[in-house]
Design a protein around this motif. Structure first.
Motif, PDB file in Angstrom:
ATOM      1  N   LEU A  72       0.833  -1.179   0.000  1.00  0.00           N
ATOM      2  CA  LEU A  72       0.000   0.000   0.000  1.00  0.00           C
ATOM      3  C   LEU A  72       0.877   1.242   0.000  1.00  0.00           C
ATOM      4  CD1 LEU A  72      -1.523   1.381   3.185  1.00  0.00           C
ATOM      5  CD2 LEU A  72      -0.004  -0.549   3.408  1.00  0.00           C
ATOM      6  N   PHE A  73       0.316   2.312  -0.523  1.00  0.00           N
ATOM      7  CA  PHE A  73       0.972   3.608  -0.372  1.00  0.00           C
ATOM      8  C   PHE A  73       0.076   4.459   0.507  1.00  0.00           C
ATOM      9  CE2 PHE A  73      -1.543   4.207  -4.234  1.00  0.00           C
ATOM     10  CZ  PHE A  73      -2.130   5.449  -4.029  1.00  0.00           C
ATOM     11  N   ALA A  74       0.728   5.298   1.291  1.00  0.00           N
ATOM     12  CA  ALA A  74      -0.001   6.135   2.239  1.00  0.00           C
ATOM     13  C   ALA A  74      -0.507   7.392   1.544  1.00  0.00           C
ATOM     14  CB  ALA A  74       0.905   6.512   3.401  1.00  0.00           C
ATOM     15  N   SER A  75      -1.799   7.576   1.521  1.00  0.00           N
ATOM     16  CA  SER A  75      -2.360   8.831   1.015  1.00  0.00           C
ATOM     17  C   SER A  75      -2.156   9.929   2.060  1.00  0.00           C
ATOM     18  CB  SER A  75      -3.844   8.673   0.698  1.00  0.00           C
ATOM     19  OG  SER A  75      -4.544   8.198   1.840  1.00  0.00           O
ATOM     20  N   LYS A  76      -2.272   9.522   3.330  1.00  0.00           N
ATOM     21  CA  LYS A  76      -2.055  10.428   4.457  1.00  0.00           C
ATOM     22  C   LYS A  76      -1.390   9.631   5.572  1.00  0.00           C
ATOM     23  CE  LYS A  76      -6.343  11.603   5.286  1.00  0.00           C
ATOM     24  NZ  LYS A  76      -7.560  12.292   5.749  1.00  0.00           N
ATOM     25  N   LEU A  77      -0.683  10.367   6.432  1.00  0.00           N
ATOM     26  CA  LEU A  77      -0.049   9.745   7.592  1.00  0.00           C
ATOM     27  C   LEU A  77      -0.335  10.565   8.833  1.00  0.00           C
ATOM     28  CD1 LEU A  77       2.242   9.588   5.024  1.00  0.00           C
ATOM     29  CD2 LEU A  77       3.024   7.857   6.607  1.00  0.00           C
ATOM     30  N   CYS A  78      -0.364   9.892   9.968  1.00  0.00           N
ATOM     31  CA  CYS A  78      -0.568  10.568  11.246  1.00  0.00           C
ATOM     32  C   CYS A  78       0.298   9.895  12.302  1.00  0.00           C
ATOM     33  CB  CYS A  78      -2.035  10.525  11.653  1.00  0.00           C
ATOM     34  SG  CYS A  78      -2.635   8.846  11.982  1.00  0.00           S
ATOM     35  N   GLN A  79       0.432  10.572  13.421  1.00  0.00           N
ATOM     36  CA  GLN A  79       1.176  10.018  14.550  1.00  0.00           C
ATOM     37  C   GLN A  79       0.174   9.655  15.645  1.00  0.00           C
ATOM     38  OE1 GLN A  79       5.101  11.728  15.386  1.00  0.00           O
ATOM     39  NE2 GLN A  79       4.656  13.202  13.773  1.00  0.00           N
ATOM     40  N   HIS A  80      -0.111   8.361  15.746  1.00  0.00           N
ATOM     41  CA  HIS A  80      -1.162   7.903  16.655  1.00  0.00           C
ATOM     42  C   HIS A  80      -0.805   8.069  18.126  1.00  0.00           C
ATOM     43  CE1 HIS A  80       0.806   4.164  17.894  1.00  0.00           C
ATOM     44  NE2 HIS A  80       1.167   3.994  16.629  1.00  0.00           N
ATOM     45  N   ASP A  81       0.465   8.204  18.448  1.00  0.00           N
ATOM     46  CA  ASP A  81       0.838   8.279  19.858  1.00  0.00           C
ATOM     47  C   ASP A  81       1.070   9.700  20.366  1.00  0.00           C
ATOM     48  OD1 ASP A  81       3.193   8.624  18.468  1.00  0.00           O
ATOM     49  OD2 ASP A  81       4.336   7.157  19.607  1.00  0.00           O
ATOM     50  N   VAL A  82       0.754  10.701  19.541  1.00  0.00           N
ATOM     51  CA  VAL A  82       0.806  12.086  20.017  1.00  0.00           C
ATOM     52  C   VAL A  82      -0.540  12.381  20.665  1.00  0.00           C
ATOM     53  CG1 VAL A  82       0.943  14.506  19.317  1.00  0.00           C
ATOM     54  CG2 VAL A  82       2.455  12.820  18.261  1.00  0.00           C
ATOM     55  N   ASN A  83      -0.495  12.815  21.927  1.00  0.00           N
ATOM     56  CA  ASN A  83      -1.742  13.046  22.650  1.00  0.00           C
ATOM     57  C   ASN A  83      -1.653  14.347  23.442  1.00  0.00           C
ATOM     58  OD1 ASN A  83      -4.081  13.042  24.101  1.00  0.00           O
ATOM     59  ND2 ASN A  83      -3.715  11.094  25.126  1.00  0.00           N
ATOM     60  N   LEU A  84      -2.215  15.395  22.864  1.00  0.00           N
ATOM     61  CA  LEU A  84      -2.319  16.681  23.539  1.00  0.00           C
ATOM     62  C   LEU A  84      -3.782  17.005  23.836  1.00  0.00           C
ATOM     63  CD1 LEU A  84       0.271  18.679  21.384  1.00  0.00           C
ATOM     64  CD2 LEU A  84       0.619  17.633  23.627  1.00  0.00           C
ATOM     65  N   SER A  85      -4.573  15.939  24.028  1.00  0.00           N
ATOM     66  CA  SER A  85      -6.007  16.130  24.249  1.00  0.00           C
ATOM     67  C   SER A  85      -6.296  16.906  25.528  1.00  0.00           C
ATOM     68  CB  SER A  85      -6.727  14.780  24.262  1.00  0.00           C
ATOM     69  OG  SER A  85      -6.221  13.944  25.281  1.00  0.00           O
ATOM     70  N   VAL A  86      -5.393  16.901  26.484  1.00  0.00           N
ATOM     71  CA  VAL A  86      -5.575  17.677  27.707  1.00  0.00           C
ATOM     72  C   VAL A  86      -5.675  19.173  27.398  1.00  0.00           C
ATOM     73  CG1 VAL A  86      -3.116  17.933  28.261  1.00  0.00           C
ATOM     74  CG2 VAL A  86      -4.815  17.904  30.110  1.00  0.00           C
ATOM     75  N   PHE A  87      -5.121  19.595  26.256  1.00  0.00           N
ATOM     76  CA  PHE A  87      -5.186  20.999  25.836  1.00  0.00           C
ATOM     77  C   PHE A  87      -6.294  21.243  24.808  1.00  0.00           C
ATOM     78  CE2 PHE A  87      -0.664  20.205  26.899  1.00  0.00           C
ATOM     79  CZ  PHE A  87      -0.580  21.036  28.002  1.00  0.00           C
ATOM     80  N   GLY A  88      -7.146  20.245  24.596  1.00  0.00           N
ATOM     81  CA  GLY A  88      -8.272  20.399  23.687  1.00  0.00           C
ATOM     82  C   GLY A  88      -7.995  19.994  22.249  1.00  0.00           C
ATOM     83  N   TYR A  89      -6.827  19.466  21.966  1.00  0.00           N
ATOM     84  CA  TYR A  89      -6.492  19.029  20.602  1.00  0.00           C
ATOM     85  C   TYR A  89      -6.922  17.584  20.404  1.00  0.00           C
ATOM     86  CZ  TYR A  89      -3.378  23.102  20.555  1.00  0.00           C
ATOM     87  OH  TYR A  89      -2.870  24.366  20.607  1.00  0.00           O
ATOM     88  N   PRO A  90      -7.228  17.204  19.153  1.00  0.00           N
ATOM     89  CA  PRO A  90      -7.542  15.793  18.894  1.00  0.00           C
ATOM     90  C   PRO A  90      -6.272  14.943  18.974  1.00  0.00           C
ATOM     91  CG  PRO A  90      -7.521  17.032  16.837  1.00  0.00           C
ATOM     92  CD  PRO A  90      -7.344  18.036  17.949  1.00  0.00           C
TER      93      PRO A  90
END
Length: 174
Positions: free
Chosen positions: A38-56
């Motif tokens: 597969l080729f990635a159309s999009k990528l994300c970092q699943h282990d980044v968690n700033l949800s305490v500041f209101g970010y997804p």
């Protein structure tokens, strides 16, 4: 960290104008089988968690949750797959600094990011490329299925040969 350092060095020191990054990934999409490309159309970092500041989950300040790969390089990947007579999937790839081998964590990543595969480096390369305005493409071979909790199914030698042949053909076209 090392993949970001390498991508940065390739661009800043060696003047790399495009990056094609390949390796393995675990399936999150139940239709993917070991050995699929597969080729990635999009990528994300699943282990980044700033949800305490209101970010997804996955959001990186001064950036976005997802980094989009280059459509022209992805088109080359599709063309090479067609010429080689193999199937290549397009999907979202989630990266993180953890080996994901638990079904519940795989399901959470799939649901949270709509991700099709999970690995450890692609998103860091994507963030570097986006920030330095360098087109990139991330190609992955599926190493384990959604239900597999280890890599016993994965044939590294055969997959490696297939990856190398695919990438060489892509580079020739670029």
């Amino acid at each position: 960290v090392h993949s970001a350092l390498t991508a940065s060095s390739m661009i800043l020191h060696f003047g790399c104008e495009k990056i094609v990054f390949n390796g393995i990934a675990g399936a999150l999409n139940p239709t993917y089988r070991v050995g699929d490309l597969l080729f990635a159309s999009k990528l994300c970092q699943h282990d980044v968690n700033l949800s305490v500041f209101g970010y997804p989950h996955g959001f990186i300040p001064e950036s976005e949750t997802f980094a989009s790969s280059d459509s022209a390089l992805n088109a080359v990947a599709k063309q090479v797959a067609k010429e080689l007579g193999i199937c290549i999937y397009e999907g979202i790839v989630a990266s993180g600094d953890q080996f994901i081998n638990h079904k519940d964590k795989k399901q959470w990543i799939r649901e949270t990011f709509k991700a099709d595969a999970v690995e450890m480096e692609g998103a860091s390369v994507a963030v570097v490329c986006e920030n330095l305005n360098v087109p990139f493409c991330v190609i992955r071979t599926i190493s384990d299925s959604v239900n597999d909790e280890h890599l016993e199914e994965y044939n590294e030698e055969e997959s490696g040969k297939r990856n190398v042949a695919f990438i060489i053909k892509m580079v020739e076209k670029i």
